[in-house]
Design a protein around this motif. Sequence first.
Motif, PDB file in Angstrom:
ATOM      1  N   GLN A  98       0.830  -1.209   0.000  1.00  0.00           N
ATOM      2  CA  GLN A  98       0.000   0.000   0.000  1.00  0.00           C
ATOM      3  C   GLN A  98       0.867   1.263   0.000  1.00  0.00           C
ATOM      4  N   GLU A 102       0.329   4.191  -2.534  1.00  0.00           N
ATOM      5  CA  GLU A 102       0.001   5.557  -2.103  1.00  0.00           C
ATOM      6  C   GLU A 102       1.088   6.530  -2.567  1.00  0.00           C
ATOM      7  N   GLU A 150     -10.233   4.640   2.932  1.00  0.00           N
ATOM      8  CA  GLU A 150     -10.055   4.219   1.536  1.00  0.00           C
ATOM      9  C   GLU A 150     -11.415   4.093   0.856  1.00  0.00           C
ATOM     10  N   GLU A 183      -7.376   1.719  -4.999  1.00  0.00           N
ATOM     11  CA  GLU A 183      -8.123   1.914  -3.743  1.00  0.00           C
ATOM     12  C   GLU A 183      -9.087   0.763  -3.484  1.00  0.00           C
ATOM     13  N   HIS A 186      -7.130  -1.714  -1.825  1.00  0.00           N
ATOM     14  CA  HIS A 186      -6.818  -1.384  -0.425  1.00  0.00           C
ATOM     15  C   HIS A 186      -8.009  -1.635   0.498  1.00  0.00           C
TER      16      HIS A 186
HETATM   17 FE   FE2 Z   1      -5.253   3.686  -0.724  1.00  0.00          FE
END
Ligand code: FE2
Lengths: 276, 182, 219
Positions: A98, A102, A150, A183, A186
């Motif tokens: 992640q 990001e 998220e 996302e 995530h």
């Molecule tokens: Fe994210």
Amino acid sequence: MRKFLPVEDLARDERFNQITMNDRMADQRTAITTDSRPSRAANRIVPSRADASDAARGLMHGIFVGEIQALEGAGRTCWDFTTGSEAPFELKLDMARQCWDEARHVEISCKLSDWMGSEIGEYAENTVLFQAACSNDPVLRLAGVNRALEGLAIDVFTTMKEFGEVAGDQYLEFAEDWMLADEVTHVKMGSDWLRKITENDPERRKKALDFQSVVDKLFSYGGTRSESQESPIGLARRFRELAGFDDQEIDVIADLSLAALEERKAAVLEAQAALN
Amino acid sequence: MTVEVTPQTFTFVSFDSAYILRIAQRLIGIFGLEDQNIRIDINETTPLGKMHVEFGDPIVINIQSGAFEDFSRPRQQSEPATTQSLGRILLKVSDRLSPEFADAPADEDLTLMQVAIWETYCVGRLSRHDIEINRQRWLYNFRNRHGFNDASDRAFEKIWNSDKLTWDQLQSISDTAVALAQ
Amino acid sequence: MADSKKPRAPFAPWDRRELPGLFSVEESARRVGAYKWCELKLFEALGGWIATVPELDVKMRLGAHCYKHAWHAELWHKRLPELREMNPDRLTVAPNEHMVRFIEALTEPEAPELTIEKLVGVYRVFIPHFISAYTFHLNNTSDITDAPTMRSLRFVLQDEFEDWRDGEMLIQSLIETPSEVDRATNHQASLEKILLAAGGITGSGTIGFNTPEHEGALI
Ligand SMILES: [Fe+2]
Ligand SMILES: [Fe+2]
């Protein structure tokens, strides 16, 4: 390096100015109109809004700082917990992945900000996102960050992707769609780990879900995100489904967001009445 | 002739009306609007940044507080934002008072595309008065209204670099861009 | 068309791989366990530091590199059971106490003014040691029996070289004064001294010097 970095210690260069939720709540002005005429009730960030470009720029900067905090939050989860006894090795691998995602989102946001004519630090940075990443239970952190925060990112990117699509801005649409894909992954990480770790611990699961709804409510503050056109950001049902939210969970967030919008409107009316 | 700023003191925001007045006076001098009575009313109850003019005596300019705000320090005033916003609206006032803009529709009848060409025309001129303008921000706004294509960018370029256009000329540049993109 | 029944040598004339290798299965597993432990410690530190560095470009690089080292740790984690270690945690250990002390010293800097120290620890000390340990392993293991480790080593080394270059360029761009040169070199020296005592990523013999002979190795 300490474990558990307080939000005030997030490192930033001089361009950034950080504000807290309290600072934001101290602002008695509101962009949400209490006017009931339908034409005035549409606050959704869409190209047909008169101030569309500036509204999109402001939201983009919010995304940019949100991505920085998401990056920092995922990184801290790699560091703050002992591998094995406090957080599974594989969970940490997901958090490291992640981090990379990001970091790319920050890069994408910088490019998009340039494209839209914004400058780094042009808008205040609300640090509420990182605060959700400060829990000392990794499961709560995943519920607050990966599922609530998220999840909000999914809503925001969907709103921005549609904005690009309608405006004919392929650069924006392309970038938002890629971020959206990450996302969804995530959120799914959050849902999967929550299920796995709390499989035999219903109390911990309940605590995590409660924390998630607190964070969801916090991010719905002022009705910023809801299914109503009065909210600048919509609720992306389809992408949330892909990310592992079931219908009931989405309904709960929808209701909660709408309640936050109504709450804010009532507070504004009250403040205005007190003034007159 | 007079220039006035209301309110004198602010409750919701930390703005300085004397400071706003000084900036307004400087710009009024630059744009040759000294022979007008002007009142600047600031609506501090909203963070939005809309501006609207009512022609009369005085000319009343309604401005929402977001137009003067430093977005990185909410509720604080920004000198560049104040200068840019006042500059844009005062140039628009000056255009409206000139015969070259007699054909321009009333504000409430302007389409989003027409708003964009006029704004571009204003900020382009402002940038040549030593006022800091983020050109890309206005290009982005122009593209959102005219499309993300070369014809749109050429139209923007032309308007941005012009100092003496009539409303009809502005409209025609915009129409050409739209026609070329189709 | 060639005769499909015609016998061919199992090794083509251009295939010069050899059977002997320096490491027994046990030694290979021990090394891989140390690699995993070190990569784990590195990605944890990189992750933790992201929030503590104010420089935006460094922040983003650390995020990308954090993942790469996590992936290396995962590769080694998956290799361990293939080397007869069914409980990978058992071998996921520091080679010695000096290495534990090294990680403590490496991860000590936290303040936002200490980006140079953070980067020097990783890119001028730790990663060069990874590169040498991995290169030694790659060049000395059996081309045939340990091919899976070699494949991972090549992927990992590719990352290490790229990350080392990224980090070195960041360090050079951050150093603006002679006193900052001193800061960088002093910190590097203090960390190197601990690694000297540790003997490298896998302890004594990491790159062949002072290597104890390993039972079962074929050289
Ligand atoms: Fe994210
Ligand atoms: Fe993101």
